[in-house]
Design an enzyme around this catalytic site. Structure first.
Site, PDB file in Angstrom:
ATOM      1  N   GLN A 571       0.131   6.389   5.607  1.00 31.22           N
ATOM      2  CA  GLN A 571       0.679   4.819   6.054  1.00 31.22           C
ATOM      3  C   GLN A 571       0.135   3.855   4.933  1.00 31.22           C
ATOM      4  OE1 GLN A 571       2.816   3.910   9.345  1.00 31.22           O
ATOM      5  NE2 GLN A 571       2.875   5.925   9.807  1.00 31.22           N
ATOM      6  N   CYS A 572      -1.053   3.988   5.453  1.00 30.30           N
ATOM      7  CA  CYS A 572      -2.436   2.448   5.208  1.00 30.30           C
ATOM      8  C   CYS A 572      -2.713   3.257   4.129  1.00 30.30           C
ATOM      9  CB  CYS A 572      -3.373   3.372   6.109  1.00 30.30           C
ATOM     10  SG  CYS A 572      -3.156   2.666   7.591  1.00 30.30           S
TER      11      CYS A 572
END
Length: 710
Positions: A571-572
């Protein structure tokens, strides 16, 4: 004024004094950056002089902004016509400026040789009769200078060349003019001097030297130097008058060359002169001086080939040294910021990129979609390249992990919307930037919306459409693949320049989208009558060459939700530090190259190290279609990908559908996952290939990995 002088003593001359207005240095700086650059050729300039008008304050030769030619004006040794308009307080005087590129060059100037050169001009003007045409040439001056534009400091030195009489002139008598004239003569002279500039401005403007003719009936008239013989024939008493800028009890510097001229031109050995001075703009004969000088020169003076020695370098506080001035503190901060910001670009034009068009960069309107790591870097580099109109769009807020990687934010910005905080930072960095922040989410395929949210989503689509229409360039720097679909569609439909940049862990991709499929059609009304052959026609552009592809042309699946079921590291945005800076540098450089190319968005794709690049004349180098690089391999390659007839972002199928149905088409593409694949033929393509057991899952090329900021 009670003045006395011992007969037979050497005649003293008060030295010239100079002053330079700040506007002169601003104008010189602009000329240096925009026109002169490395040129050190002598530049004709104009100084301004007036008779002394105050007993306590001498007049100075002054340089103003208008002393320099305009940036589009050709250099000329004559005085500009606009400066020859009569003004008794601003008589133009011709000069020459030698501006060097370095302080070392300034210090290395042969001042003796330069002074001799300028003195030779005065000597020639005396012999060829130019003094009678324009007497101000007797006051020719010279300035040598060095402009340190990085710090707005200037070094300069004036010289007022004066021919040295040999032997030196001696004073016979020197009195205030009121003591030397009768009451009638004094009144007539005052009246004549006051009217000299006012009655015939077109004739007397800038006449610093003149004849004072006194008739037997005490009537005084002022005449030009060329009338000397006529005055003598009339039996009039003649004084050689001049505007004296000095306020001391002896003549000013202009008398030196005046005496040399009188001696050479008419061979006089006794010269009566008037040092004309004023008080508050009116003739003051008590302040003015009338004197008689004895002059005699060697026979060599009568031959034009022998130039006498000269003096004239200005003294600074009693010493022979240049003046220094710094304007950094006096300048307006915004003006200084603008000049300093453009300094690097204008210096590039001097030597490295003389054909660089800076005006097109400053006028281009840029829309940045995504204010994350890439968005911050691109915005800053756009300003460094001279772009001044920037809009940033993002819906997120500054997280506590962002400031270390995203250069426009600090910890104080945490919790604020990125678009707003980024624009505030841009204005702090460069106050002249025209920046706007827009807080808005981009509607995305694979992210369906509830019925009650449809209206809000459609309004966002309409707003994004309007933003694309009113900008020239759109940067696609968002974190997910699907968030780039609608901007790609809008750019292809409006034929706008679009540039995509994406990061992996240690790799990156930068690409420019090709022209839209309908760019070759000039008549928008013809869209409704397009036939099936448009399907193939759309693969070429207006130049008749294959269209370059967009970000989605190599996809075999439509963009879908790429954020679901991902772990924290997925997600990052996990990328090596510095990778975003490199990627952004290529992205902005690519845009600058497109704008410099005569074909613009239609420019062909070029490759590194290729001898067959068709646009090699581009001043910024090649224009690739795609740039892919790897930090781990320390490598970079340039690739090209042509437009696909099944592309979900730029094919004629989706563009025509969007132009016919508008937001209804966008809503269906967002809410129906398979609609884009069915409409573009990707579904049929996959079915026809099923027998080959191909894996149609989205690839995992980490240079285009889709990540979300948290």
């Amino acid at each position: 004024m009670d003045v006395d002088a011992e007969e037979g003593t050497l005649l003293k001359f008060a030295p010239f004094q100079s002053t330079v207005d700040e506007g002169f240095w601003h104008r010189l700086s602009s000329l240096k950056l925009n026109k002169l650059r490395l040129d050190e050729s002598p530049m004709p300039i104009t100084g301004f002089l007036a008779p002394c008008s105050h007993k306590q304050v001498p007049s100075r030769l002054t340089l103003l902004a208008e002393s320099l030619p305009s940036e589009d004006q050709k250099q000329s040794s004559s005085l500009p016509a606009t400066l020859n308009q009569g003004n008794r307080n601003r008589c133009p005087v011709p000069g020459i400026l030698y501006n060097t590129n370095t302080l070392e060059g300034f210090n290395a100037i042969d001042r003796v040789s330069l002074l001799e050169t300028e003195a030779k001009k005065i000597w020639d003007d005396i012999h060829n009769g130019k003094v009678e045409e324009s007497s101000s040439v007797l006051l020719r001056f010279m300035v040598i200078s060095f402009a340190e534009l990085k710090n707005w400091s200037f070094c300069y030195w004036f010289a007022f060349p004066a021919l040295m009489l040999d032997p030196a002139a001696r004073v016979v008598s020197l009195r205030s003019a009121s003591q030397c004239l009768s009451l009638e003569q004094a009144e007539s002279l005052s009246s004549a001097c006051n009217e000299w500039q006012n009655l015939n401005l077109d004739v007397t403007a800038g006449v610093l030297f003149f004849l004072v003719c006194i008739a037997s009936d005490s009537r005084v008239t002022l005449r030009h130097l060329a009338d000397w013989e006529a005055c003598m024939d009339d039996g009039q008493k003649v004084l050689f008058g001049f505007y004296d800028p000095c306020n001391v009890p002896y003549p000013g510097w202009p008398l030196r060359n005046y005496l040399a001229y009188i001696c050479i031109r008419w061979g006089l050995e006794k010269v009566h002169f008037l040092c004309y001075r004023e008080t508050r703009g009116f003739a003051d004969l008590g302040f003015s001086l009338i004197g008689e000088a004895s002059i005699s020169v060697s026979p060599e003076w009568k031959t034009r080939d022998c130039t006498p020695k000269a003096v004239g370098w200005e003294v600074n506080k009693g010493n022979a040294k240049p003046n220094f001035i710094s304007l950094a503190k006096a300048m307006d901060p915004t003006s200084l910021a603008i000049s300093s910001a453009d300094l690097n670009l204008k210096l590039m034009k001097w030597r490295a990129v003389p054909d660089l068009n800076l005006s097109i960069l400053s006028a281009t309107r840029c829309l940045i979609l995504g204010a994350g790591t890439l968005g911050c870097e691109v915005a800053r580099l756009l300003m460094a390249w001279g772009f001044r109109k920037i809009t940033m769009l993002d819906s997120g807020k500054v997280a506590i992990s962002n400031p270390l990687r995203q250069s426009l934010y600090t910890l104080d910005d945490c919790g604020e919307f990125k678009a707003i905080a980024a624009v505030r930072s841009l204005n702090r960095i460069f106050p002249a930037v025209e920046a706007e922040g827009i807080v808005m989410a981009i509607p995305m395929p694979g992210h369906p919306v509830a019925e009650q949210e449809e209206q809000s989503m459609l309004e966002d689509c309409k707003r994004l459409h309007d933003l694309v229409e009113c900008h020239d360039v759109i940067f696609l720097l968002t974190d997910t693949r699907e968030s780039r679909w609608l901007p790609t569609l809008l750019c292809s439909s409006a034929n706008k320049i679009a540039i995509t940049a994406a990061l992996g862990f240690e790799s990156f991709v930068v690409m420019r989208h090709g022209a839209g499929p309908l760019s070759m059609i000039k008549d928008s009304g013809a869209l409704s009558s397009l036939s099936a052959e448009m399907h193939n026609l759309s693969l070429t552009n207006r130049m008749g060459k294959r269209r370059l592809g967009c970000y989605f042309c190599n996809d075999v699946v439509a963009p879908v939700d790429s954020t679901a079921n991902r772990t924290l590291d997925q997600q990052c945005t996990v990328a090596l530090p510095g990778l975003a800076s490199i990627t952004s540098g290529y992205a902005v450089k690519l845009l600058a190259g497109i704008l410099q190319d005569r074909l613009g968005i239609f420019a062909d794709a070029e490759f590194a190290n290729s001898a067959n690049n068709p646009s090699s004349e581009n001043c910024l180098g090649i224009l690739p279609h795609q740039i892919r690089g790897s930090l781990s391999q320390m490598s970079m390659i340039t690739l090209v990908g042509h437009a696909s007839c099944s592309c979900t972002g730029c094919s004629s199928t989706v563009i025509l559908e969007y132009q016919k149905r508008g937001l209804d088409f966008v809503l269906q593409a967002i809410n129906t996952p398979m609609y884009l694949e069915d409409r573009t033929g990707l579904t049929e393509l996959k079915k026809s290939a099923d027998s080959f057991n191909l894996d149609w899952e989205v690839g995992t090329d980490d240079a285009e990995d889709d990540c979300v900021e948290i």
